[in-house]
Write a protein that holds these residues in place. Structure first.
Motif, PDB file in Angstrom:
ATOM      1  N   THR A   6       0.369  -1.709  -0.216  1.00 21.15           N
ATOM      2  CA  THR A   6       0.035  -0.033   0.165  1.00 21.15           C
ATOM      3  C   THR A   6       0.853   1.497  -0.046  1.00 21.15           C
ATOM      4  O   THR A   6       2.250   0.677  -0.161  1.00 21.15           O
ATOM      5  CB  THR A   6      -0.843  -0.066   1.215  1.00 21.15           C
ATOM      6  OG1 THR A   6      -0.452   0.128   2.558  1.00 21.15           O
ATOM      7  CG2 THR A   6      -1.572  -0.677   0.893  1.00 21.15           C
ATOM      8  N   GLU A   7       0.444   2.873  -0.278  1.00 17.78           N
ATOM      9  CA  GLU A   7       1.099   3.895  -0.044  1.00 17.78           C
ATOM     10  C   GLU A   7       1.860   3.698   0.233  1.00 17.78           C
ATOM     11  O   GLU A   7       2.848   4.324   0.219  1.00 17.78           O
ATOM     12  CB  GLU A   7      -0.290   5.320   0.100  1.00 17.78           C
ATOM     13  CG  GLU A   7       0.032   6.307   0.078  1.00 17.78           C
ATOM     14  CD  GLU A   7      -0.802   7.195  -0.185  1.00 17.78           C
ATOM     15  OE1 GLU A   7      -0.901   8.152  -0.820  1.00 17.78           O
ATOM     16  OE2 GLU A   7      -1.715   7.393   0.773  1.00 17.78           O
ATOM     17  N   GLU A  58      -5.226  -8.520   1.281  1.00 22.71           N
ATOM     18  CA  GLU A  58      -6.399  -8.059   0.298  1.00 22.71           C
ATOM     19  C   GLU A  58      -7.505  -7.548   0.983  1.00 22.71           C
ATOM     20  O   GLU A  58      -8.052  -6.924   0.878  1.00 22.71           O
ATOM     21  CB  GLU A  58      -6.632  -8.307  -1.100  1.00 22.71           C
ATOM     22  CG  GLU A  58      -7.264  -9.794  -1.233  1.00 22.71           C
ATOM     23  CD  GLU A  58      -7.250 -10.201  -2.207  1.00 22.71           C
ATOM     24  OE1 GLU A  58      -8.113  -9.786  -3.571  1.00 22.71           O
ATOM     25  OE2 GLU A  58      -7.291 -11.467  -2.538  1.00 22.71           O
ATOM     26  N   ASP A  63      -9.037   1.390   4.916  1.00 25.07           N
ATOM     27  CA  ASP A  63      -9.659   2.384   3.851  1.00 25.07           C
ATOM     28  C   ASP A  63      -8.918   3.441   3.900  1.00 25.07           C
ATOM     29  O   ASP A  63      -7.614   3.564   3.502  1.00 25.07           O
ATOM     30  CB  ASP A  63     -10.602   3.167   5.397  1.00 25.07           C
ATOM     31  CG  ASP A  63     -11.708   2.617   5.412  1.00 25.07           C
ATOM     32  OD1 ASP A  63     -12.318   1.583   5.337  1.00 25.07           O
ATOM     33  OD2 ASP A  63     -11.915   3.238   6.516  1.00 25.07           O
ATOM     34  N   GLN A  65      -7.322   2.859   0.881  1.00 20.71           N
ATOM     35  CA  GLN A  65      -5.972   1.807  -0.046  1.00 20.71           C
ATOM     36  C   GLN A  65      -6.436   0.860  -0.780  1.00 20.71           C
ATOM     37  O   GLN A  65      -6.176   0.591  -1.324  1.00 20.71           O
ATOM     38  CB  GLN A  65      -5.880   1.564   1.598  1.00 20.71           C
ATOM     39  CG  GLN A  65      -5.159   2.430   2.078  1.00 20.71           C
ATOM     40  CD  GLN A  65      -3.453   3.054   1.277  1.00 20.71           C
ATOM     41  OE1 GLN A  65      -2.579   2.681   0.517  1.00 20.71           O
ATOM     42  NE2 GLN A  65      -4.107   3.854   1.580  1.00 20.71           N
ATOM     43  N   GLU A  66      -7.951   0.800  -1.436  1.00 16.91           N
ATOM     44  CA  GLU A  66      -8.618  -0.600  -2.521  1.00 16.91           C
ATOM     45  C   GLU A  66      -8.176  -0.302  -2.926  1.00 16.91           C
ATOM     46  O   GLU A  66      -7.425  -0.991  -4.206  1.00 16.91           O
ATOM     47  CB  GLU A  66      -9.701  -0.186  -2.403  1.00 16.91           C
ATOM     48  CG  GLU A  66     -10.412  -0.054  -0.268  1.00 16.91           C
ATOM     49  CD  GLU A  66     -10.533   0.599   0.036  1.00 16.91           C
ATOM     50  OE1 GLU A  66     -11.342   0.693   1.486  1.00 16.91           O
ATOM     51  OE2 GLU A  66     -10.248   2.031  -0.514  1.00 16.91           O
ATOM     52  N   GLN A  67      -7.347   1.328  -3.993  1.00 20.34           N
ATOM     53  CA  GLN A  67      -6.911   1.580  -5.230  1.00 20.34           C
ATOM     54  C   GLN A  67      -5.424  -0.006  -5.332  1.00 20.34           C
ATOM     55  O   GLN A  67      -5.195   0.144  -6.306  1.00 20.34           O
ATOM     56  CB  GLN A  67      -7.046   2.646  -6.087  1.00 20.34           C
ATOM     57  CG  GLN A  67      -5.603   3.250  -4.990  1.00 20.34           C
ATOM     58  CD  GLN A  67      -6.256   4.291  -3.508  1.00 20.34           C
ATOM     59  OE1 GLN A  67      -7.444   3.329  -3.365  1.00 20.34           O
ATOM     60  NE2 GLN A  67      -5.309   5.290  -3.256  1.00 20.34           N
ATOM     61  N   PHE A  68      -5.058  -0.182  -4.281  1.00 14.58           N
ATOM     62  CA  PHE A  68      -3.668  -0.784  -4.233  1.00 14.58           C
ATOM     63  C   PHE A  68      -3.866  -2.103  -4.204  1.00 14.58           C
ATOM     64  O   PHE A  68      -3.164  -2.850  -4.991  1.00 14.58           O
ATOM     65  CB  PHE A  68      -3.441  -0.499  -3.124  1.00 14.58           C
ATOM     66  CG  PHE A  68      -2.299   1.236  -3.045  1.00 14.58           C
ATOM     67  CD1 PHE A  68      -1.290   1.817  -3.453  1.00 14.58           C
ATOM     68  CD2 PHE A  68      -3.120   2.218  -2.496  1.00 14.58           C
ATOM     69  CE1 PHE A  68      -0.742   2.595  -3.894  1.00 14.58           C
ATOM     70  CE2 PHE A  68      -2.716   3.461  -2.254  1.00 14.58           C
ATOM     71  CZ  PHE A  68      -1.193   3.298  -3.082  1.00 14.58           C
ATOM     72  N   GLU A  70      -5.655  -2.971  -7.564  1.00  9.91           N
ATOM     73  CA  GLU A  70      -5.836  -3.300  -8.851  1.00  9.91           C
ATOM     74  C   GLU A  70      -4.531  -2.746  -9.521  1.00  9.91           C
ATOM     75  O   GLU A  70      -3.060  -3.159  -9.982  1.00  9.91           O
ATOM     76  CB  GLU A  70      -6.792  -2.290  -8.935  1.00  9.91           C
ATOM     77  CG  GLU A  70      -6.046  -1.658 -11.164  1.00  9.91           C
ATOM     78  CD  GLU A  70      -5.870  -3.744 -11.700  1.00  9.91           C
ATOM     79  OE1 GLU A  70      -5.585  -3.137 -12.476  1.00  9.91           O
ATOM     80  OE2 GLU A  70      -6.877  -4.219 -11.573  1.00  9.91           O
ATOM     81  N   LEU A  71      -3.502  -1.721  -8.646  1.00 13.39           N
ATOM     82  CA  LEU A  71      -2.079  -1.055  -9.206  1.00 13.39           C
ATOM     83  C   LEU A  71      -1.362  -2.047  -8.950  1.00 13.39           C
ATOM     84  O   LEU A  71      -0.672  -2.053  -9.337  1.00 13.39           O
ATOM     85  CB  LEU A  71      -1.972   0.210  -7.876  1.00 13.39           C
ATOM     86  CG  LEU A  71      -1.001   1.063  -8.413  1.00 13.39           C
ATOM     87  CD1 LEU A  71      -0.926   1.785  -9.642  1.00 13.39           C
ATOM     88  CD2 LEU A  71      -0.425   2.139  -7.071  1.00 13.39           C
ATOM     89  N   GLU A  74      -1.383  -4.210 -11.841  1.00 16.87           N
ATOM     90  CA  GLU A  74      -0.996  -3.663 -13.373  1.00 16.87           C
ATOM     91  C   GLU A  74       0.559  -3.363 -13.197  1.00 16.87           C
ATOM     92  O   GLU A  74       1.329  -3.437 -13.925  1.00 16.87           O
ATOM     93  CB  GLU A  74      -1.526  -2.012 -12.564  1.00 16.87           C
ATOM     94  CG  GLU A  74      -1.272  -1.316 -14.245  1.00 16.87           C
ATOM     95  CD  GLU A  74      -1.678  -0.174 -13.942  1.00 16.87           C
ATOM     96  OE1 GLU A  74      -0.801   1.034 -14.657  1.00 16.87           O
ATOM     97  OE2 GLU A  74      -2.142   1.132 -13.236  1.00 16.87           O
ATOM     98  N   LEU A 102       0.691   9.072  -3.291  1.00 17.49           N
ATOM     99  CA  LEU A 102       0.416   7.995  -4.422  1.00 17.49           C
ATOM    100  C   LEU A 102       1.009   9.274  -4.761  1.00 17.49           C
ATOM    101  O   LEU A 102       2.138   8.634  -6.300  1.00 17.49           O
ATOM    102  CB  LEU A 102      -0.766   8.208  -4.551  1.00 17.49           C
ATOM    103  CG  LEU A 102      -0.930   6.812  -5.871  1.00 17.49           C
ATOM    104  CD1 LEU A 102      -0.894   5.659  -5.620  1.00 17.49           C
ATOM    105  CD2 LEU A 102      -2.614   7.254  -5.520  1.00 17.49           C
TER     106      LEU A 102
END
Length: 107
Positions: A6-7, A58, A63, A65-68, A70-71, A74, A102
């Motif tokens: 995560t971030e 996962e 809260d 950090q959910e986009q990580f 997929e990041l 990718e 980010l």
């Protein structure tokens, strides 16, 4: 299930986690690490090794950090595998815990 970087790893990039991974699922970018979700075997070894506490299952992402998830997927497709521990950036301690990192992610 996979684990997710995560971030808080951004600009910290400690690699203690890489050393304990039995399947070499970590990939290294310029200032961030990611986990390949297709390679992660959910062994849980990496999570306690992260000095920045930036690795989560996962299903337990904090809260915001959910986009990580997929990041990680990718970036693991284009970044090289990292299998050995490296020294952290000289300013890693200064970045540990800073919010909104980010924007500093280098691809």
């Amino acid at each position: 299930m996979t684990f997710v970087v995560t971030e808080n790893c951004i600009k910290c990039k400690y690699t203690d986690c890489v050393e304990v991974c039995p399947v070499d699922c970590f990939h290294e970018g310029p200032n961030f690490l990611v986990i390949d979700p297709d390679e992660c075997i959910d062994c849980t070894l990496c999570e306690p090794e992260c000095p920045a506490e930036a690795i989560y299952p996962e299903d337990d992402l904090p809260d915001g950090q959910e986009q990580f998830l997929e990041l990680n997927a990718e970036l693991s497709r284009s970044w090289p595998v990292l299998t050995t521990r490296k020294e952290a950036p000289a300013d890693a301690e200064e970045w540990d815990g800073k919010p909104d990192k980010l924007q500093y992610l280098e691809r």
